[in-house]
Design a protein around this motif. Structure first.
Motif, PDB file in Angstrom:
ATOM      1  N   LEU A  97      52.827 -58.694 -56.035  1.00 11.73           N
ATOM      2  CA  LEU A  97      52.130 -59.868 -55.507  1.00 11.73           C
ATOM      3  C   LEU A  97      50.676 -59.584 -55.173  1.00 11.73           C
ATOM      4  CD1 LEU A  97      54.538 -61.772 -53.107  1.00 11.73           C
ATOM      5  CD2 LEU A  97      53.553 -62.560 -55.242  1.00 11.73           C
ATOM      6  N   TRP A  98      50.445 -58.468 -54.502  1.00 11.18           N
ATOM      7  CA  TRP A  98      49.081 -58.175 -54.035  1.00 11.18           C
ATOM      8  C   TRP A  98      48.127 -57.848 -55.175  1.00 11.18           C
ATOM      9  CZ3 TRP A  98      47.006 -59.460 -49.632  1.00 11.18           C
ATOM     10  CH2 TRP A  98      47.835 -59.705 -48.529  1.00 11.18           C
ATOM     11  N   THR A  99      48.656 -57.497 -56.343  1.00  8.95           N
ATOM     12  CA  THR A  99      47.759 -57.205 -57.473  1.00  8.95           C
ATOM     13  C   THR A  99      47.052 -58.469 -57.954  1.00  8.95           C
ATOM     14  OG1 THR A  99      49.525 -57.513 -59.100  1.00  8.95           O
ATOM     15  CG2 THR A  99      49.187 -55.279 -58.263  1.00  8.95           C
ATOM     16  N   LEU A 100      47.606 -59.646 -57.607  1.00 11.19           N
ATOM     17  CA  LEU A 100      46.989 -60.898 -58.037  1.00 11.19           C
ATOM     18  C   LEU A 100      45.694 -61.192 -57.286  1.00 11.19           C
ATOM     19  CD1 LEU A 100      50.149 -63.189 -58.295  1.00 11.19           C
ATOM     20  CD2 LEU A 100      49.057 -61.889 -60.101  1.00 11.19           C
ATOM     21  N   VAL A 101      45.580 -60.690 -56.050  1.00  7.99           N
ATOM     22  CA  VAL A 101      44.358 -60.949 -55.285  1.00  7.99           C
ATOM     23  C   VAL A 101      43.482 -59.712 -55.127  1.00  7.99           C
ATOM     24  CG1 VAL A 101      45.179 -62.952 -54.005  1.00  7.99           C
ATOM     25  CG2 VAL A 101      45.651 -60.671 -53.123  1.00  7.99           C
ATOM     26  N   GLY A 102      44.056 -58.540 -55.363  1.00  2.00           N
ATOM     27  CA  GLY A 102      43.250 -57.321 -55.300  1.00  2.00           C
ATOM     28  C   GLY A 102      43.406 -56.557 -54.000  1.00  2.00           C
ATOM     29  N   GLU A 103      43.114 -55.275 -54.078  1.00  2.00           N
ATOM     30  CA  GLU A 103      43.277 -54.369 -52.940  1.00  2.00           C
ATOM     31  C   GLU A 103      42.276 -54.663 -51.825  1.00  2.00           C
ATOM     32  OE1 GLU A 103      45.072 -51.311 -50.797  1.00  2.00           O
ATOM     33  OE2 GLU A 103      45.740 -52.328 -52.621  1.00  2.00           O
ATOM     34  N   GLU A 104      41.044 -55.045 -52.215  1.00  2.00           N
ATOM     35  CA  GLU A 104      40.016 -55.294 -51.188  1.00  2.00           C
ATOM     36  C   GLU A 104      40.374 -56.518 -50.327  1.00  2.00           C
ATOM     37  OE1 GLU A 104      39.036 -56.870 -55.145  1.00  2.00           O
ATOM     38  OE2 GLU A 104      39.094 -54.801 -54.455  1.00  2.00           O
ATOM     39  N   THR A 105      41.021 -57.517 -50.942  1.00  2.00           N
ATOM     40  CA  THR A 105      41.459 -58.691 -50.170  1.00  2.00           C
ATOM     41  C   THR A 105      42.520 -58.287 -49.158  1.00  2.00           C
ATOM     42  OG1 THR A 105      41.162 -59.914 -52.229  1.00  2.00           O
ATOM     43  CG2 THR A 105      42.179 -61.103 -50.419  1.00  2.00           C
ATOM     44  N   ARG A 106      43.421 -57.412 -49.588  1.00  2.00           N
ATOM     45  CA  ARG A 106      44.488 -56.961 -48.690  1.00  2.00           C
ATOM     46  C   ARG A 106      43.900 -56.208 -47.492  1.00  2.00           C
ATOM     47  NH1 ARG A 106      47.623 -53.011 -47.198  1.00  2.00           N
ATOM     48  NH2 ARG A 106      46.637 -51.396 -48.436  1.00  2.00           N
ATOM     49  N   PHE A 126      52.650 -67.500 -63.143  1.00  2.00           N
ATOM     50  CA  PHE A 126      54.038 -67.177 -62.796  1.00  2.00           C
ATOM     51  C   PHE A 126      54.652 -68.356 -62.060  1.00  2.00           C
ATOM     52  CE2 PHE A 126      51.752 -63.113 -62.847  1.00  2.00           C
ATOM     53  CZ  PHE A 126      52.488 -62.453 -63.820  1.00  2.00           C
ATOM     54  N   PHE A 127      55.951 -68.589 -62.301  1.00  2.00           N
ATOM     55  CA  PHE A 127      56.627 -69.707 -61.649  1.00  2.00           C
ATOM     56  C   PHE A 127      57.564 -69.229 -60.549  1.00  2.00           C
ATOM     57  CE2 PHE A 127      56.427 -73.179 -65.167  1.00  2.00           C
ATOM     58  CZ  PHE A 127      55.051 -73.096 -65.151  1.00  2.00           C
ATOM     59  N   LYS A 128      58.213 -68.091 -60.774  1.00  6.44           N
ATOM     60  CA  LYS A 128      59.253 -67.659 -59.838  1.00  6.44           C
ATOM     61  C   LYS A 128      58.916 -66.293 -59.256  1.00  6.44           C
ATOM     62  CE  LYS A 128      64.200 -67.271 -59.262  1.00  6.44           C
ATOM     63  NZ  LYS A 128      65.509 -67.693 -59.762  1.00  6.44           N
ATOM     64  N   VAL A 129      59.190 -66.135 -57.956  1.00 14.69           N
ATOM     65  CA  VAL A 129      58.970 -64.858 -57.277  1.00 14.69           C
ATOM     66  C   VAL A 129      60.321 -64.221 -57.019  1.00 14.69           C
ATOM     67  CG1 VAL A 129      57.999 -63.736 -55.241  1.00 14.69           C
ATOM     68  CG2 VAL A 129      56.874 -65.738 -56.189  1.00 14.69           C
ATOM     69  N   LEU A 130      60.474 -62.975 -57.498  1.00  8.88           N
ATOM     70  CA  LEU A 130      61.720 -62.234 -57.291  1.00  8.88           C
ATOM     71  C   LEU A 130      61.486 -61.128 -56.271  1.00  8.88           C
ATOM     72  CD1 LEU A 130      63.026 -61.909 -60.960  1.00  8.88           C
ATOM     73  CD2 LEU A 130      63.470 -63.705 -59.307  1.00  8.88           C
ATOM     74  N   GLY A 131      62.591 -60.576 -55.746  1.00  6.53           N
ATOM     75  CA  GLY A 131      62.466 -59.703 -54.578  1.00  6.53           C
ATOM     76  C   GLY A 131      62.494 -58.217 -54.814  1.00  6.53           C
ATOM     77  N   LYS A 132      62.094 -57.735 -56.004  1.00  2.00           N
ATOM     78  CA  LYS A 132      62.122 -56.287 -56.228  1.00  2.00           C
ATOM     79  C   LYS A 132      60.964 -55.602 -55.512  1.00  2.00           C
ATOM     80  CE  LYS A 132      60.972 -53.127 -59.751  1.00  2.00           C
ATOM     81  NZ  LYS A 132      60.284 -53.091 -61.012  1.00  2.00           N
ATOM     82  N   GLY A 133      61.224 -54.434 -54.949  1.00  2.00           N
ATOM     83  CA  GLY A 133      60.157 -53.652 -54.330  1.00  2.00           C
ATOM     84  C   GLY A 133      59.938 -54.004 -52.870  1.00  2.00           C
ATOM     85  N   ARG A 134      58.845 -53.448 -52.315  1.00  2.00           N
ATOM     86  CA  ARG A 134      58.541 -53.660 -50.894  1.00  2.00           C
ATOM     87  C   ARG A 134      57.144 -54.226 -50.745  1.00  2.00           C
ATOM     88  NH1 ARG A 134      59.879 -48.163 -47.895  1.00  2.00           N
ATOM     89  NH2 ARG A 134      59.396 -49.478 -46.104  1.00  2.00           N
ATOM     90  N   LEU A 135      56.986 -55.043 -49.706  1.00  2.00           N
ATOM     91  CA  LEU A 135      55.667 -55.599 -49.388  1.00  2.00           C
ATOM     92  C   LEU A 135      55.033 -54.774 -48.286  1.00  2.00           C
ATOM     93  CD1 LEU A 135      56.279 -59.451 -49.231  1.00  2.00           C
ATOM     94  CD2 LEU A 135      54.624 -58.303 -50.676  1.00  2.00           C
ATOM     95  N   PRO A 136      53.703 -54.645 -48.262  1.00  2.00           N
ATOM     96  CA  PRO A 136      53.052 -53.993 -47.125  1.00  2.00           C
ATOM     97  C   PRO A 136      53.288 -54.828 -45.859  1.00  2.00           C
ATOM     98  CG  PRO A 136      51.441 -54.740 -48.750  1.00  2.00           C
ATOM     99  CD  PRO A 136      52.776 -55.010 -49.311  1.00  2.00           C
ATOM    100  N   ASN A 137      53.356 -54.166 -44.737  1.00  2.00           N
ATOM    101  CA  ASN A 137      53.716 -54.841 -43.483  1.00  2.00           C
ATOM    102  C   ASN A 137      52.533 -55.684 -43.004  1.00  2.00           C
ATOM    103  OD1 ASN A 137      55.243 -55.640 -41.395  1.00  2.00           O
ATOM    104  ND2 ASN A 137      55.122 -53.725 -40.239  1.00  2.00           N
ATOM    105  N   GLN A 138      52.377 -56.847 -43.632  1.00  2.00           N
ATOM    106  CA  GLN A 138      51.199 -57.671 -43.401  1.00  2.00           C
ATOM    107  C   GLN A 138      51.536 -59.093 -43.849  1.00  2.00           C
ATOM    108  OE1 GLN A 138      48.081 -55.923 -45.635  1.00  2.00           O
ATOM    109  NE2 GLN A 138      46.696 -57.627 -45.465  1.00  2.00           N
TER     110      GLN A 138
END
Length: 166
Positions: A97-106, A126-138
């Motif tokens: 997900l975060w690759t869509l906005v970039g590291e500097e935005t995060r 993309f139309f659907k979001v699936l739950g593989k992996g982990r999100l940063p705590n943010q």
């Protein structure tokens, strides 16, 4: 393959495959041998076992069963007027997900506790979001047409929100 060379045929340029020189061909060695290496008993016939994939159910059955299982038959339901639009649903996992906005935005939103960035995945195709992996705590607000249960759970776990779009 071999390079094509242009030749002149009837005053028009035609492409022609680079041909092997005659002196290197097998026929040169076989001159004088009556059967030309094809044998006297089982003669050299045109298509002794049929052309192409002929005989898959009869005389080539062993080969088809061994090397191409499931070649014959049907499966599934016939859909008479299949609309591809209804089944078009490109997916993205939450770890991307975060690759869509970039590291500097995060990093920019990492310190701001009162604001969360909005990531609209439909803008990225993309139309659907699936739950593989982990999100940063943010916390993050994700806009999409569809969410899987695990994706929704994990986005909400980091303090984010899932917003459905049409």
């Amino acid at each position: 393959g071999k390079p094509l060379k242009l030749i002149l045929v009837n005053n028009t340029k035609r492409k022609k495959r680079e041909e092997m020189t005659a002196r290197l061909r097998k026929t040169r060695k076989l001159r004088g041998h009556v059967q030309m290496g094809n044998g006297r008993v089982g003669k050299h016939r045109k298509h002794p076992s049929g052309r192409g994939a002929a005989g898959g159910l009869t005389h080539h059955r062993n080969n088809f069963d061994k090397y191409h299982p499931g070649y014959f038959g049907k499966n599934g339901m016939r859909v008479f007027h299949y609309k591809k639009n209804l089944h078009f649903r490109p997916i993205i996992n939450i770890d991307k997900l975060w690759t869509l906005v970039g590291e500097e935005t995060r990093k920019e939103y990492e310190s701001k506790k009162d604001k969360a960035p909005v990531i609209d995945v439909t803008k990225a195709g993309f139309f659907k979001v699936l739950g593989k992996g982990r999100l940063p705590n943010q916390p993050v607000v994700v806009r999409a047409k569809f969410f899987s249960k695990t994706a929704e759970r994990r986005i909400k776990a980091v303090g984010g929100a899932c917003v459905l779009t049409a």
